[in-house]
Each structure stands twice: as structure tokens, then as C-alpha cells.
Design an enzyme around this catalytic site. Sequence first.
Site, mmCIF file in Angstrom:
data_model
loop_
_atom_site.group_PDB
_atom_site.id
_atom_site.type_symbol
_atom_site.label_atom_id
_atom_site.label_comp_id
_atom_site.label_asym_id
_atom_site.label_seq_id
_atom_site.Cartn_x
_atom_site.Cartn_y
_atom_site.Cartn_z
ATOM 1 C CG HIS A 203 -43.093 -15.042 36.015
ATOM 2 N ND1 HIS A 203 -43.837 -14.509 34.903
ATOM 3 C CD2 HIS A 203 -43.634 -15.804 35.759
ATOM 4 C CE1 HIS A 203 -44.056 -14.592 33.843
ATOM 5 N NE2 HIS A 203 -44.321 -16.165 34.656
HETATM 6 C C1 UD1 Z 1 -46.881 -19.673 35.575
HETATM 7 C C2 UD1 Z 1 -46.962 -20.646 34.218
HETATM 8 C C3 UD1 Z 1 -45.626 -19.667 33.203
HETATM 9 C C4 UD1 Z 1 -47.074 -18.605 33.425
HETATM 10 C C5 UD1 Z 1 -46.827 -17.393 35.145
HETATM 11 C C6 UD1 Z 1 -47.808 -16.667 34.955
HETATM 12 C C7 UD1 Z 1 -46.155 -23.280 34.293
HETATM 13 C C8 UD1 Z 1 -45.345 -23.900 33.381
HETATM 14 N N1 UD1 Z 1 -46.012 -21.238 34.684
HETATM 15 O O1 UD1 Z 1 -45.896 -19.908 36.299
HETATM 16 O O2 UD1 Z 1 -46.002 -19.884 32.466
HETATM 17 O O3 UD1 Z 1 -45.895 -17.178 32.292
HETATM 18 O O4 UD1 Z 1 -48.361 -19.025 35.244
HETATM 19 O O5 UD1 Z 1 -47.978 -16.197 36.199
HETATM 20 O O6 UD1 Z 1 -47.444 -23.380 34.348
HETATM 21 N N2 UD1 Z 1 -48.880 -18.951 43.920
HETATM 22 C C9 UD1 Z 1 -49.526 -17.807 44.446
HETATM 23 N N3 UD1 Z 1 -50.949 -18.178 43.799
HETATM 24 C C10 UD1 Z 1 -50.814 -17.995 43.170
HETATM 25 C C11 UD1 Z 1 -50.573 -18.567 41.729
HETATM 26 C C12 UD1 Z 1 -48.710 -18.921 42.251
HETATM 27 O O7 UD1 Z 1 -49.023 -18.011 45.262
HETATM 28 O O8 UD1 Z 1 -52.180 -17.361 42.543
HETATM 29 C C13 UD1 Z 1 -47.421 -18.370 43.665
HETATM 30 C C14 UD1 Z 1 -47.273 -20.517 43.911
HETATM 31 O O9 UD1 Z 1 -47.590 -21.621 45.224
HETATM 32 C C15 UD1 Z 1 -46.078 -20.822 43.564
HETATM 33 C C16 UD1 Z 1 -45.218 -19.595 42.781
HETATM 34 O O10 UD1 Z 1 -46.636 -18.432 42.921
HETATM 35 O O11 UD1 Z 1 -44.831 -21.233 45.200
HETATM 36 C C17 UD1 Z 1 -45.106 -19.840 41.392
HETATM 37 O O12 UD1 Z 1 -46.639 -20.512 40.489
HETATM 38 P P1 UD1 Z 1 -46.637 -21.868 39.787
HETATM 39 O O13 UD1 Z 1 -48.447 -21.552 39.278
HETATM 40 O O14 UD1 Z 1 -46.348 -22.823 39.396
HETATM 41 O O15 UD1 Z 1 -45.627 -21.450 38.562
HETATM 42 P P2 UD1 Z 1 -45.748 -19.569 37.908
HETATM 43 O O16 UD1 Z 1 -44.405 -19.128 38.044
HETATM 44 O O17 UD1 Z 1 -47.247 -18.639 38.182
#
Ligand code: UD1
Length: 362
Positions: A203
Site C-alpha cells: 500500500h
Molecule cells: C496510513 C499511514 C501508513 C500506514 C497505513 C496502514 C500515514 C502517513 N500513513 O496510510 O503509515 O502504514 O495507514 O494502513 O499516516 N481509506 C479507506 N478506509 C480506511 C482508511 C483509508 O477507504 O479505513 C482510504 C482513504 O480514503 C484513502 C486511502 O485509503 O483513499 C489511503 O488512506 P490514508 O489513511 O490516507 O493512508 P494510508 O495509505 O492508509
Amino acid sequence: MHLIAAARPNFMKVAPLWHALNEAPDFDPVLIHTGQHYDANMSDAIFEDLRLPQPDHHLGVGSGTHAEQTGRVMIAYEKVAMERRPDWLVVVGDVNSTVAAALVGAKLLIPTAHLEAGLRSRDRTMPEEINRIATDAICDVLWTPSPDGDRNLIAEGVPEARITRVGNIMLDSFEMTRPKIEAAGTAAEIGVTGAPYCVATLHRPANVDTNEPLRALVDCLKAVQRRLQLVFPVHPRTAARLRDTGMDAELEAAGVRLIAPLPYIRFMSLVTGAAAVITDSGGIQEETTYLGIPCFTLRENTERPITIEEGTNRLSTPAELPGLLEAALGEARSVRRRPVLWDGHTAERCVADLRARGEAPR
Ligand code: UD1
């Protein structure tokens, strides 16, 4: 005492400490969920697996750009901390919520401890590296998982009195739930039986956000699938990119099992039974080292070098990976050792350190 939980990898770090503090007569843990992760499988089900209660406060920040997410956590958490000032604040890991809450604690002069301090990839293109450096620079107490963490902090000029090596808290979560993990039977549940299988989790923005690296990853996974069954629980960020590019259908056509992200116990059950793991996550590098399972990390660097020096982890490019995997499957599983203090008792050491410190050094 405020404990900040935000995103999936945080929950396994917060849970053992919450339980240890909750059982201690002299502490009163208040659990604060920033809402950075909010999907059932990314949050609620993991809370349940780890027997965490409903958070005392839910900040509901959701997704957004880095500044939006960090800013929203700061604004929302500051209100909570000002309304009822904690005697301690504990932040864990390296996500945006970690640095945001630590900034609030530092500005309000709340003694703040960082659990999983001192890790450095030395790659400042990773948002987590910025979060790690900034958090460690402003926290009063730095709880490290391994000697490299202590060395990194000392090299950055952190006074030794602030550092306590407590070990790796993730493995407390594993030991706490081990009987349920061993009984979960996830591989059979999803119909992967008989033959050895490999688990993949990917991811990182650098791997999945743009087409060229994503293409290389997908080709790598297809090559692995030709050798052994691949199970790929897909993070929402990666799922969206695979969908947009049509590469999800391509992986499925090649036989790769794409599944939704799994809660903690079912995921660890899948990992425990795997012949090998492919990842770009941080915590999984540690869990596979603990379990003695070969791990291939699709990154140029790691903030967890001890998993390579003492554990089963190795860094790989997508092109190299199928060859390295083939070699690893042919070898007798090497005898590696579990790093010192990766023993399921880290939360106890955190509580003992809080007691010993009384008030944080300022
Ligand atoms: C975040 C952390 C990363 C960790 C990862 C584990 C930061 C900078 N990054 O990255 O260190 O390894 O989490 O999962 O804090 N989304 C969902 N559902 C959720 C959460 C996210 O659909 O419950 C979607 C969001 O809308 C977004 C994408 O996933 O489009 C990324 O989510 P985001 O929390 O921005 O960062 P991660 O890539 O999850």
C-alpha cells in the site's frame, strides 16, 4: 493518560498498553481514536479482536491530504486535551495522527511519550519518515523497540535520559491473541488448502500511486502466482488504484486471490500459515521475523534493519523477487533469532518506565 489510536497499524501497538494501564491501579487510560482509519475491517473489527473498548473520544478526521489530516487531528485533539488535561500523552508509530497529537502535547506542555521511537529509513520521501523524525524531536520520552532506535536518537542529539528500550509492542498483541490466531483457520476459510501459499500486502504510495511501479508489482505478483498460490488482502488505497487501471482483473485472471483487508486475528492466522510473505508494510516485517517466516520487502530501504540483520526479512525489487523467493523456498528455513525484548512483555516495561519517571524530564 491519553492514548492516541489512529490507523490500522496503531491498534496493535495501543491495545497491549491500554490493557496494561487499565489493569494498573495507578493509571486511568483514556482512549482517543482520531478516525484516520474508519472502515470496519481497517478499524472496528481490529478493535474487537484486540478487546479494545469503544474509544472515549472519536475525532472522526477521516482521509484527506497530509496537511488536511494532520491539521484536523491537531485542531480536534487540542480541544479534547484542553478540556481535560491528561498527566501523560502516549502516541504510537509513525502515521499522520502520531505527529499531529505529539505537536499538540508539546505545545500544551503535556508530558508525551512516543512508543516505537527511533526508527529511521533515512528516506525522507516517505511521509512516515517525516512523522518519525518530527515526533521524536518533540516527545519527552522515547520508547524504542531495538538498539538501532537508541543509536539513531543519540546521533540526533536526544539526551539518553529520555530513551528507554522497551522492545516491540506489536508482539504483545500477537501473544495476547495467540490462541485465537491459532484457532482461526483463515486459509481454510477462504478456500486456500493443501498447497503452500504466499501472502502479499502492498500500500505504500511509492509502490501503488503511479502506474510504472504498480505495473512492476503486478508483474511480480503474477510471476509469484505461477510458483505458488498468492493471497492478497488489498488495502483501500491499493484497491482503488488496481480498479482504476484494470489491473485487479488481470491479477484475478492470473489466479491471484484478491480479498478485502482482514481484521487482525484472521490476518495473523493467514500469515502464520504462509510459506512466505511479500510486503511493503512496517509491522509485517517484524511479525514475520518473530514467526520465522521468510519476508520480502518491496522497498529500497527499511526503518527496521534488525529484521534483516537478525530476522527473516530481505529487501527486494519486483524484478528480483521471484528468484529470491524460489531460492528461499528451496532452503531449509534458516535459524534466525528473535531480537532481544521482542517477547510479548513490552507493555509492562512501558508501565514500569512511566512509574519510574514519575514526571517526564523537561
Ligand atoms: C496510513 C499511514 C501508513 C500506514 C497505513 C496502514 C500515514 C502517513 N500513513 O496510510 O503509515 O502504514 O495507514 O494502513 O499516516 N481509506 C479507506 N478506509 C480506511 C482508511 C483509508 O477507504 O479505513 C482510504 C482513504 O480514503 C484513502 C486511502 O485509503 O483513499 C489511503 O488512506 P490514508 O489513511 O490516507 O493512508 P494510508 O495509505 O492508509
